[in-house]
Design an enzyme around this catalytic site. Structure first.
Site, PDB file in Angstrom:
ATOM      1  N   GLY A  30      39.541  11.880  28.511  1.00 18.83           N
ATOM      2  CA  GLY A  30      38.724  12.917  29.793  1.00 18.83           C
ATOM      3  C   GLY A  30      38.068  14.179  29.655  1.00 18.83           C
ATOM      4  O   GLY A  30      37.672  14.962  30.653  1.00 18.83           O
ATOM      5  N   SER A  31      38.178  14.738  28.251  1.00 14.96           N
ATOM      6  CA  SER A  31      37.636  16.079  28.180  1.00 14.96           C
ATOM      7  C   SER A  31      36.218  16.369  28.549  1.00 14.96           C
ATOM      8  O   SER A  31      35.563  17.221  29.329  1.00 14.96           O
ATOM      9  CB  SER A  31      37.942  16.532  26.687  1.00 14.96           C
ATOM     10  OG  SER A  31      37.353  15.980  25.818  1.00 14.96           O
ATOM     11  N   LYS A  32      35.547  15.358  28.119  1.00 10.03           N
ATOM     12  CA  LYS A  32      34.002  15.383  28.321  1.00 10.03           C
ATOM     13  C   LYS A  32      33.553  14.798  29.650  1.00 10.03           C
ATOM     14  O   LYS A  32      32.673  15.158  30.325  1.00 10.03           O
ATOM     15  CB  LYS A  32      33.294  14.504  27.204  1.00 10.03           C
ATOM     16  CG  LYS A  32      33.578  15.089  25.703  1.00 10.03           C
ATOM     17  CD  LYS A  32      32.917  14.137  25.001  1.00 10.03           C
ATOM     18  CE  LYS A  32      33.487  14.662  23.438  1.00 10.03           C
ATOM     19  NZ  LYS A  32      35.095  14.266  23.074  1.00 10.03           N
TER      20      LYS A  32
ATOM     21  N   CYS B 115      33.432  12.464  15.847  1.00 11.83           N
ATOM     22  CA  CYS B 115      34.144  13.652  15.242  1.00 11.83           C
ATOM     23  C   CYS B 115      34.396  13.047  13.672  1.00 11.83           C
ATOM     24  O   CYS B 115      35.601  13.258  13.055  1.00 11.83           O
ATOM     25  CB  CYS B 115      35.625  13.812  15.880  1.00 11.83           C
ATOM     26  SG  CYS B 115      36.854  12.152  15.894  1.00 11.83           S
TER      27      CYS B 115
END
Length: 479
Positions: free
Chosen positions: A129-131, A247
């Protein structure tokens, strides 16, 4: 900072030597990979401003170094890291910041670069959920976000992070990302595809990340990535922006995937260069205009980001044959909606025209208006926020609604002491020295809503969700 031993397959080192630009040192690459990753956080501007956050945390002695590509992002050094985990600080529990690796803030920076202001966005691989939370903050909780996650176990984590950050404009789905091109053609102004990858950039966080690495595996992953980017490109409207990121560090999963898309749709794909994204971005710039971030360049994880524009429509995919099923919600009628809005306002819950009331049996929900065009085209795991459950005496307001909608300036707000707030997060009732007057009490700490309590005599009955209750050491350092 201490070194740690990273496992590198020989074939990987050979591949990196070939992929690395002549302007970079291979020895610097190896040295950077052996250094543990710097911790970083992103201030949640839905809850507080960067300036207010810096004032609030100044007494803690944290060293916060700005991240050049994200004005809300900081590398953080703390003397009290061993005494109190970052995730147990009061500011984290109340959603004032998100623990996010610095390089993973790049894709959203690219998505909103050059004044881009999309109203309907998809995050194809969203957990944890960071983005998604970063996108929601950039959109100021307006418009709508479709956050998809293929892994069932990670959908729950995704929802928990969205709720903690007070986000109201998100719909969750649980599908293979390859379905969206056919299911939702040309439906999104912007799409982020942070693609599943071989993870070559994360060795600073996980020294054994490359234990199962092989060139053959890279090729298999790249084949899946091509299918995902093709699907995402179909779901993007003409004129929309697609950001592709990973990444990992090999060209096969990065540049080659984007070049394949351009070869497939030569008249519809435009690469938008990222050299001006932030000061110093040109250090990672490829000839195509992508950012290929080796870990030694900015002392962060290895990462790749590309930004594309869809310049014209492309032939549609065959219409999917699956049935979505009946949508179990119905809009709330105007008169009842006015009653609900008035009752909610009495406990400090307010919302604007970006959200609309829907109901299912005794449940009352708020859905982002911008997602309504997708109803009937795709099945949602969760949509918007659950506002309340109705019962004989009125409404039972839900915790996620309090965190997303409550104003701490409401007359029923009651500020807890640090010790009382810690009791609240442990799921215990609170016994304040001077009890509030109202029966329904908006509980705050550091002027942030953290829940809703019922006053029973001199006691505040705790309603903090059981699944969020914390054990161990919290912010007053009392275990």
């Amino acid at each position: 900072m201490a070194q740690h031993t990273v496992y590198f397959p020989d074939a990987f080192l050979t591949q990196m030597r070939e992929a690395m630009p002549s302007t970079l040192s291979f020895d610097d690459f190896l040295a950077a990979c052996q250094r543990p990753l710097r911790r970083s956080i992103r201030v949640n501007t839905l809850k507080t401003s960067v300036a207010d956050f810096l004032r609030l945390t100044a007494p803690y002695g944290w060293t916060l170094t700005p991240i050049p590509w994200c004005e809300e992002g900081f590398w953080i050094e703390r003397d009290d890291e061993d005494a109190l985990p970052l995730g147990s600080t009061a500011e984290h529990l109340s959603g004032l910041f998100y623990i996010q690796e610095a390089s993973s803030m790049l894709p959203v920076a690219a998505l909103f670069a050059d004044g881009n202001a999309p109203q309907r966005v998809m995050d194809v691989a969203a957990a944890p959920g960071s983005k998604t939370t970063q996108i929601a903050a950039r959109m100021n909780n307006e418009g709508a976000i479709l956050a998809n996650e293929f892994s069932a176990s990670r959908v729950k984590v995704l929802h928990a992070n969205i709720s903690r950050c007070g986000i109201s404009n998100v719909a969750l789905t649980h599908f293979d990302g390859r379905v969206f091109g056919a299911a939702l053609p040309e439906m999104f102004d912007a799409i982020l595809l942070d693609a599943p990858c071989s993870g070559e950039g994360v060795v600073r966080k996980d020294p054994d990340a490359l234990k199962n690495w092989s060139p053959e595996s890279n090729q298999e992953i790249a084949a899946t990535q091509r299918e995902l980017i093709d699907s995402a490109f179909h779901a993007l409207r003409s004129g929309g922006t697609l950001v592709y990121s990973t990444c990992t560090l090999n060209r096969e999963e990065n540049e080659s995937v984007c070049l394949w898309l351009k070869e497939t749709y030569p008249d519809a794909v435009e690469f938008l260069p990222l050299g001006d994204l932030f000061p110093g971005a040109n250090k990672a710039l490829t000839e195509e205009g992508f950012l290929h971030v080796f870990p030694q360049i900015y002392d962060c994880e290895g990462f790749f980001v590309a930004r594309l524009r869809k310049t014209q429509a492309i032939p549609a995919l065959p219409t999917p044959k699956y049935k979505v099923g009946n949508f179990p919600f119905s809009p709330v009628k105007d008169r009842e909606a006015a009653q609900i809005r008035q009752a909610a306002a009495s406990v400090g819950l307010n919302w604007d025209g970006n959200l609309r009331l829907w109901q299912r049996d005794k449940e009352v929900w708020l859905f982002p208006v911008g997602i309504e065009a997708l109803i009937g085209k795709v099945r949602f795991s969760r949509l918007g926020i659950k506002l309340a459950e109705t019962h004989n005496k009125g409404y039972r307001w839900q915790h996620e609604a309090v965190i997303a909608l409550a104003s701490p300036d409401n007359e029923n707000a009651f500020e807890l002491t640090p010790q009382e707030a810690e009791e609240w997060y442990r799921g215990r009732d609170v016994y304040p020295q001077a009890a509030p007057v109202a029966d329904d009490v908006l509980v705050t700490f550091q002027h942030q809503p953290i829940g809703l309590a019922k006053r029973i005599g001199s006691r505040l009955k705790n309603s903090y969700p059981r699944e969020l209750v914390r054990d161990g050491k919290l912010f007053t350092s009392n275990a």
